[in-house]
Enzyme design. Structure first.
Site, mmCIF file in Angstrom:
data_model
loop_
_atom_site.group_PDB
_atom_site.id
_atom_site.type_symbol
_atom_site.label_atom_id
_atom_site.label_comp_id
_atom_site.label_asym_id
_atom_site.label_seq_id
_atom_site.Cartn_x
_atom_site.Cartn_y
_atom_site.Cartn_z
ATOM 1 N NE ARG A 299 -0.806 8.545 4.728
ATOM 2 C CZ ARG A 299 -0.776 7.759 5.807
ATOM 3 N NH1 ARG A 299 0.329 7.683 6.530
ATOM 4 N NH2 ARG A 299 -1.834 7.037 6.132
ATOM 5 C CD GLU B 55 -2.635 1.355 2.539
ATOM 6 O OE1 GLU B 55 -3.002 2.501 2.905
ATOM 7 O OE2 GLU B 55 -2.909 0.317 3.192
ATOM 8 C CB THR C 151 -3.775 8.464 1.642
ATOM 9 O OG1 THR C 151 -2.845 7.768 2.483
ATOM 10 C CG2 THR C 151 -4.273 9.684 2.424
ATOM 11 C CE LYS D 103 -6.660 2.177 6.514
ATOM 12 N NZ LYS D 103 -5.957 3.184 5.698
#
Length: 213
Positions: free
Chosen positions: A49, A45, A73, A133
């Site tokens: 960011r 993952e 994200t 999640k």
């Protein structure tokens, strides 16, 4: 909304940990990803960011065909399409909105949406998602919360992420509604700074040995 089985679940049969990654250069991404994959953690993952996140995903996807590159994200439908276009095979979001849920249908990429409460989990289920999640795991109630959700929402499966280390991962994986965990402990910042790729590989090997209880 019809519930569709998540294609991610089949790939996670023998993958107990999804590393959560934040890269600051493509070179760093390639070295770390190679260490993780060779250590037995092929699902990655890479979070959105940093400015080089998309470049990193594309580079890793091309250089390591054995890796299953994912994007973390992801907050919008536009980002969902962007990560798909650079080779990401799945996307992870900290939450779920109506727009993102609708945009994920037929987008050509699997979405793992985040939830932290029973109401959010019910909304995700109504939106067609049964693999979620649980984030931020430790701050949102941790293992007791997941145990509580299992009774009324036993059809849901979770990937808890947030505040998890190796010891906690084993305990989470023993829960009946947990498929895998997400974590950044396998890529310590000091190891990256020192370019100690062998240490990262060893941590990956250690994490890959975790199995459901």
């Amino acid at each position: 909304m019809q519930i569709q089985p998540s294609p991610l679940l089949a790939r996670l049969t023998n993958v107990p940990v999804i590393p959560v990654l934040e890269f600051h250069s493509v070179d760093e991404a390639l070295h770390v990803s190679e260490a993780l994959v060779s250590g037995g953690l092929p699902m990655l993952e890479i979070t959105l960011r940093t400015p080089v996140a998309l470049q990193a995903m594309e580079a890793v996807a091309k250089a390591l065909p054995q890796a299953v590159v994912g994007a973390g994200t992801v907050l919008s439908v536009e980002q969902l399409h962007a990560v798909r276009d650079v080779g990401a095979q799945f996307a992870v979001s900290p939450g779920l909105t109506e727009k993102l849920a609708a945009g994920a249908q037929g987008a050509g990429i699997s979405l793992l949406p985040g939830v932290a409460t029973a109401s959010e989990a019910m909304f995700a289920l109504e939106s067609g998602f049964s693999f979620l999640k649980f984030f931020p795991a430790e701050a949102a109630g941790g293992m007791p919360m997941l145990k509580s959700l299992f009774g009324p929402l036993s059809q849901l499966k979770f990937c808890p992420t947030g505040g998890i280390d190796l010891a906690k991962a084993a305990a989470y994986l023993a829960l009946p509604n947990v498929v895998c965990v997400g974590g950044s402990w396998v890529v310590p910042k000091d190891a990256v700074a020192a370019k100690d790729w062998s240490r990262i590989r060893k941590l990956a090997e250690e994490a890959a040995q975790l199995r459901l209880g």
